[in-house]
Design an enzyme around this catalytic site. Sequence first.
Site, short mmCIF file in Angstrom:
data_model
loop_
_atom_site.label_atom_id
_atom_site.label_comp_id
_atom_site.label_asym_id
_atom_site.label_seq_id
_atom_site.Cartn_x
_atom_site.Cartn_y
_atom_site.Cartn_z
N ARG A 187 -6.88 -1.35 -0.27
CA ARG A 187 -6.66 -0.26 0.70
C ARG A 187 -7.97 0.45 1.04
O ARG A 187 -8.00 1.67 1.24
CB ARG A 187 -5.65 0.76 0.19
CG ARG A 187 -4.40 0.18 -0.43
CD ARG A 187 -3.64 -0.70 0.50
NE ARG A 187 -2.40 -1.17 -0.12
CZ ARG A 187 -1.62 -2.11 0.42
NH1 ARG A 187 -1.95 -2.68 1.57
NH2 ARG A 187 -0.52 -2.49 -0.18
N GLU A 310 4.67 -1.81 -10.18
CA GLU A 310 4.23 -2.87 -9.28
C GLU A 310 3.56 -4.02 -10.03
O GLU A 310 2.47 -4.47 -9.66
CB GLU A 310 3.30 -2.31 -8.20
CG GLU A 310 3.98 -1.26 -7.35
CD GLU A 310 3.12 -0.73 -6.22
OE1 GLU A 310 1.89 -0.74 -6.34
OE2 GLU A 310 3.69 -0.28 -5.21
N ARG A 343 -0.33 7.68 -14.54
CA ARG A 343 0.28 7.84 -13.21
C ARG A 343 1.81 7.81 -13.27
O ARG A 343 2.40 7.04 -14.01
CB ARG A 343 -0.25 6.77 -12.26
CG ARG A 343 -1.72 6.95 -12.00
CD ARG A 343 -2.30 5.87 -11.15
NE ARG A 343 -2.17 6.09 -9.73
CZ ARG A 343 -1.61 5.24 -8.89
NH1 ARG A 343 -1.05 4.12 -9.31
NH2 ARG A 343 -1.59 5.48 -7.60
N LYS A 378 1.93 11.48 -7.24
CA LYS A 378 1.66 11.45 -5.79
C LYS A 378 2.36 12.63 -5.12
O LYS A 378 3.39 13.10 -5.61
CB LYS A 378 2.15 10.13 -5.20
CG LYS A 378 1.28 8.94 -5.60
CD LYS A 378 1.62 7.67 -4.82
CE LYS A 378 0.77 6.51 -5.32
NZ LYS A 378 1.00 5.25 -4.58
N ASP A 383 5.54 7.30 -1.43
CA ASP A 383 4.21 6.69 -1.49
C ASP A 383 3.32 7.08 -0.32
O ASP A 383 3.18 6.31 0.63
CB ASP A 383 4.36 5.16 -1.52
CG ASP A 383 3.03 4.45 -1.69
OD1 ASP A 383 2.05 5.13 -2.03
OD2 ASP A 383 2.98 3.24 -1.48
N GLU A 405 -1.82 13.77 -6.80
CA GLU A 405 -2.61 12.66 -6.24
C GLU A 405 -2.40 12.61 -4.73
O GLU A 405 -1.26 12.56 -4.25
CB GLU A 405 -2.17 11.34 -6.88
CG GLU A 405 -2.94 10.13 -6.38
CD GLU A 405 -2.58 8.83 -7.12
OE1 GLU A 405 -2.06 8.89 -8.26
OE2 GLU A 405 -2.81 7.76 -6.55
N GLU A 411 -4.28 4.26 4.33
CA GLU A 411 -3.39 3.10 4.17
C GLU A 411 -2.24 3.15 5.17
O GLU A 411 -1.87 2.12 5.74
CB GLU A 411 -2.84 3.09 2.74
CG GLU A 411 -1.79 2.02 2.51
CD GLU A 411 -1.27 1.98 1.08
OE1 GLU A 411 -1.73 2.76 0.23
OE2 GLU A 411 -0.39 1.14 0.82
N HIS A 539 8.43 4.80 5.75
CA HIS A 539 8.17 3.44 5.30
C HIS A 539 8.69 2.38 6.25
O HIS A 539 9.36 1.42 5.84
CB HIS A 539 8.74 3.22 3.89
CG HIS A 539 7.76 2.48 3.01
ND1 HIS A 539 7.21 1.27 3.39
CD2 HIS A 539 7.22 2.79 1.81
CE1 HIS A 539 6.38 0.87 2.45
NE2 HIS A 539 6.34 1.78 1.48
C1 BDP Z 1 0.56 1.78 -2.83
C2 BDP Z 1 -0.44 0.76 -2.36
C3 BDP Z 1 -0.92 -0.14 -3.45
C4 BDP Z 1 -1.34 0.70 -4.65
C5 BDP Z 1 -0.21 1.59 -5.07
C6 BDP Z 1 -0.61 2.56 -6.16
O1 BDP Z 1 0.16 0.01 -1.34
O2 BDP Z 1 -1.98 -0.89 -2.95
O3 BDP Z 1 -1.72 -0.11 -5.71
O4 BDP Z 1 0.19 2.39 -4.00
O5 BDP Z 1 -0.82 3.71 -5.85
O6 BDP Z 1 0.53 2.77 -1.87
O7 BDP Z 1 -0.66 2.17 -7.32
#
Ligand code: BDP
Length: 730
Positions: A187, A310, A343, A378, A383, A405, A411, A539
């Site tokens: 990103r 993720e 996180r 966040k 997101d 955050e 992005e 989104h």
């Molecule tokens: C998402 C992004 C990804 C990041 C993730 C994160 O698409 O690339 O790794 O957040 O914050 O927004 O870990």
Amino acid sequence: MVRICAFVLSFVLLCAAGFASAEDGYRMWLRYDPLENTSLRNDYRAQLRHLVVDSESDTINAAVNELRMGLEGLLDRKLSERDSLARRGNLVIGTPENSALIASLDLSERLAQVGPEGFILEQTRINRRPATIVAAQTDVGVLYGTFHLLRLLQTGESIEGIQVSSAPKVQHRMVNHWDNLDRLVERGYAGLSLWDWGTLPNYKDPRYTDYARMNASIGINGAAINNVNADPRILSDQFLEKVAVLADVFRPYGIKMYLSINFDSPRAFGDLDTADPLDPGVRQWWKDRAAKVYEYIPDFGGFLVKADSEGQPGPHGYQRTHAEGANMLAEALEPFGGLVVWRAFVYDPEQEDRFREAYDEFMALDGKFNDNVILQIKNGPIDFQPREPFSPLFGGLEDTNIMLELQVTQEYFGFSYHLAYQGPLFEEVLQSDTYAKGEGSTVGKILGNEVFEYKHTGMAGVINPGTDRNWTGHPFVQSSWYVYGRMAWDYELTSEQIAQEWMRMTFSHDSRFLDPVGDIMAESREAGVNYRNPLGLTHLFAQGHHYGPAPWYAEADRLDWTAAYYHRASASGIGFDRTASGSNAVEQYHKPVRDLFADLDRVPEEFMLWFHHVDWDHKMASGRTLWEELVHKYYQGVEQVKTMQRQWDSVEGLIDQERFEHVKALLEIQLRDAIRWRDSSVTYFASVSGRVIPDEYPQPEHDLEYYKALERTFYVPDPWHPASRSRALN
Ligand code: BDP
């Protein structure tokens, strides 16, 4: 012959002039060109004739260098440097410990009030001689005061009789980089990673120092320099040796080094066959590695951790909780004063509503984390979307240190091609009232530790600059980096105020520039929301790269990565029901926020579809139906970009032609994309709702199939672009 010489000479002069005026944006907001207002410049010259420094340290030297560059540049005159007072025109900097002159002022009580990073900047007399002083308890406070003084000059504020006491409201003010070790930046839209691992540790690119200066000038005191999707090798000796050199460069600027770590490192290093946080061998492994890190970097800040998110490994892989995982690392860092920044960005495909997940997961663990763990949350529950309601973890977690955050890198805002000043978004989050302890419990105040009693709080900005000459690709992404730092220092500053500062420092003091471009900055985020996802839609992005729209995206292994999951559009209505009749995520907010969001008649329209599934014919405040309002907003977004273009065109000749042309060209791209976002979205929603786009609007030129095809062909022209190469994520 004479004519040839004259020709050659004029060519040389022209070239020189051309180079001298070429403006590539490298200096960002620390430009220090001579002030155009000569009377102001003369005033400053008289007041700041002699720089008086009677102490020395790396940080004081950094401040002196900055003053030398700044004052000589802005005031266009050589600075006199001395270690004792002149009759007038003194600028004295230092701490009571290292400067006898500052000590003679007996400022200790007032300095105690501004704390270790704060400063006093004022005009006073020392031994009856007039002086402007920058005084602090620590050298880094002096450095911050120095940058403050320079900012006043850069923005053209009078310093006559100045009396400023300033202290950061938030303790940890970090930047995060999502840089991979192969120098691709996840990103990141401005070139390769700044960290040239190939030439480190031998070569210290001067750019590292400029990077540190930039951050210090806005009060940043920590940097996590590698991707949260972390490569375990960052903890190898080979890399630590390189990281240590960067830490040495950052140190005089008050910036602590943090590293993102991979939870599975003990396995990845081949040392153990488990990374179970309760396994004694694993615990010892982390203690040993932490000790190693501190051998290289004695003032190392700590680890940033993305775990069980993720595809990243984490404690859940061993049936342990986030608290157990974080506390194991915390124990390893604790003897050295290090922190674990853990996180809260977690979500599980099995859950009914992704919105709820971080809250449900972490509220159950409130109070279970060690004192040196901070949860990094966040701003919104999903997101970094163009607009999200604040995460209910703010105001929820009372016994767990927290950090906000934010995302500077764009992005979800058109990469480095679109102009989208993030000040209004950051301000909206910081001013959101959680009502955790009654009215006035804003996110900003919570982070400033005015509501609960945390041991640590902070803010982190994902900035992702790169090797582009101007660091950020779009010159205006610099403004979002700037506003992030300024708001981390003082969340009560307004986005508008900071935009003014930034424009004056970065471009011009001319009101013919400031007025229209101030408007552009104020509108740009809302324009981006309008042409992407108005009224609380979210989104709708194309998968993987997140550049263009894909509201039609409905089938995937993980439904929570599809657009349809979020918008839930059907023939009857649109939006995600998060009230009691739906996922009931509203219950995560305190009253009266909860009631406000839950009530379709009262929910602010910009959040409506975040919380309600609404009939297409629902009457909106404007008198339009929801369908009409949605279409209206999409078209409004495009009109806003056109207005931005007109406003930008009006400043031609008021600034350097290089940046003028650059932004102008990018605005053309932005308009092209805004139209495509709008047309893709309204065409798709028209097909689902069975409604038509009212005649008053120009109809989209193409059919839905055409727009769908753009998702993979048009938006990512370069398959090697880091954004398109990043893992096949949401
Ligand atoms: C998402 C992004 C990804 C990041 C993730 C994160 O698409 O690339 O790794 O957040 O914050 O927004 O870990």
